[in-house]
Design a protein around this motif. Structure first.
Motif, PDB file in Angstrom:
ATOM      1  N   VAL A 194      60.472  11.923  20.830  1.00 30.52           N
ATOM      2  CA  VAL A 194      61.400  11.834  19.708  1.00 30.52           C
ATOM      3  C   VAL A 194      61.336  10.485  18.995  1.00 30.52           C
ATOM      4  O   VAL A 194      61.344  10.429  17.776  1.00 30.52           O
ATOM      5  N   SER A 195      61.254   9.400  19.745  1.00 30.15           N
ATOM      6  CA  SER A 195      61.403   8.065  19.160  1.00 30.15           C
ATOM      7  C   SER A 195      60.052   7.388  18.958  1.00 30.15           C
ATOM      8  O   SER A 195      59.193   7.416  19.839  1.00 30.15           O
ATOM      9  N   ASP A 196      59.899   6.768  17.808  1.00 35.28           N
ATOM     10  CA  ASP A 196      58.686   5.989  17.552  1.00 35.28           C
ATOM     11  C   ASP A 196      58.744   4.626  18.228  1.00 35.28           C
ATOM     12  O   ASP A 196      57.717   4.003  18.474  1.00 35.28           O
ATOM     13  N   ALA A 197      59.955   4.147  18.544  1.00 31.01           N
ATOM     14  CA  ALA A 197      60.111   2.827  19.137  1.00 31.01           C
ATOM     15  C   ALA A 197      59.587   2.781  20.575  1.00 31.01           C
ATOM     16  O   ALA A 197      59.134   1.731  21.023  1.00 31.01           O
ATOM     17  N   ILE A 198      59.668   3.888  21.288  1.00 30.38           N
ATOM     18  CA  ILE A 198      59.195   3.907  22.681  1.00 30.38           C
ATOM     19  C   ILE A 198      58.058   4.906  22.871  1.00 30.38           C
ATOM     20  O   ILE A 198      57.896   5.491  23.936  1.00 30.38           O
ATOM     21  N   HIS A 199      57.257   5.087  21.848  1.00 35.25           N
ATOM     22  CA  HIS A 199      56.131   6.012  21.904  1.00 35.25           C
ATOM     23  C   HIS A 199      54.897   5.293  22.468  1.00 35.25           C
ATOM     24  O   HIS A 199      53.960   4.964  21.755  1.00 35.25           O
ATOM     25  N   PHE A 200      54.958   5.017  23.779  1.00 32.68           N
ATOM     26  CA  PHE A 200      53.861   4.350  24.482  1.00 32.68           C
ATOM     27  C   PHE A 200      53.323   5.285  25.562  1.00 32.68           C
ATOM     28  O   PHE A 200      54.087   6.033  26.175  1.00 32.68           O
ATOM     29  N   PRO A 201      52.009   5.243  25.825  1.00 34.95           N
ATOM     30  CA  PRO A 201      51.438   6.142  26.845  1.00 34.95           C
ATOM     31  C   PRO A 201      52.037   5.945  28.242  1.00 34.95           C
ATOM     32  O   PRO A 201      52.116   6.907  29.004  1.00 34.95           O
ATOM     33  N   LEU A 256      54.803   8.330  28.875  1.00 32.51           N
ATOM     34  CA  LEU A 256      54.325   9.692  29.133  1.00 32.51           C
ATOM     35  C   LEU A 256      53.813   9.829  30.560  1.00 32.51           C
ATOM     36  O   LEU A 256      54.182  10.763  31.278  1.00 32.51           O
ATOM     37  N   TYR A 257      52.973   8.896  30.982  1.00 28.97           N
ATOM     38  CA  TYR A 257      52.392   8.974  32.329  1.00 28.97           C
ATOM     39  C   TYR A 257      53.449   8.828  33.413  1.00 28.97           C
ATOM     40  O   TYR A 257      53.452   9.571  34.400  1.00 28.97           O
ATOM     41  N   SER A 258      54.350   7.880  33.254  1.00 30.36           N
ATOM     42  CA  SER A 258      55.380   7.697  34.271  1.00 30.36           C
ATOM     43  C   SER A 258      56.364   8.866  34.266  1.00 30.36           C
ATOM     44  O   SER A 258      56.861   9.277  35.323  1.00 30.36           O
ATOM     45  N   GLY A 259      56.642   9.436  33.098  1.00 37.72           N
ATOM     46  CA  GLY A 259      57.528  10.604  33.030  1.00 37.72           C
ATOM     47  C   GLY A 259      56.943  11.809  33.732  1.00 37.72           C
ATOM     48  O   GLY A 259      57.636  12.505  34.470  1.00 37.72           O
ATOM     49  N   VAL A 260      55.649  12.041  33.526  1.00 39.21           N
ATOM     50  CA  VAL A 260      54.990  13.171  34.198  1.00 39.21           C
ATOM     51  C   VAL A 260      54.928  12.929  35.704  1.00 39.21           C
ATOM     52  O   VAL A 260      55.191  13.843  36.503  1.00 39.21           O
ATOM     53  N   GLY A 261      54.607  11.708  36.101  1.00 38.08           N
ATOM     54  CA  GLY A 261      54.546  11.387  37.528  1.00 38.08           C
ATOM     55  C   GLY A 261      55.890  11.537  38.215  1.00 38.08           C
ATOM     56  O   GLY A 261      55.990  12.076  39.325  1.00 38.08           O
ATOM     57  N   MET A 262      56.934  11.058  37.556  1.00 40.61           N
ATOM     58  CA  MET A 262      58.274  11.190  38.127  1.00 40.61           C
ATOM     59  C   MET A 262      58.714  12.645  38.188  1.00 40.61           C
ATOM     60  O   MET A 262      59.413  13.046  39.119  1.00 40.61           O
TER      61      MET A 262
END
Length: 57
Positions: A29-36, A39-45
């Motif tokens: 949703v946010s461009d301010a926290i659009h870092f890979p 994504l990777y830590s979210g999928v891992g968690m």
């Protein structure tokens, strides 16, 4: 269900699932926290949380 809530692995799993949902939604949703890394830590968690919720003693 009350027995499952008293298990520590279930509570830890729910915590990691909630945090991963926050990271993944924020990434999309946010461009301010659009870092890979989000994504990777979210999928891992999310994977870790699902494993912990399904963990049987």
């Amino acid at each position: 269900m009350l027995e499952k809530i008293n298990q520590l692995s279930f509570v830890i799993g729910i915590f990691f699932i909630i945090v991963s949902i926050i990271l993944l939604v924020g990434y999309l949703v946010s461009d301010a926290i659009h870092f890979p890394i989000n994504l990777y830590s979210g999928v891992g968690m999310m994977i870790f949380g699902i494993v912990m919720v399904n963990f049987k003693d």
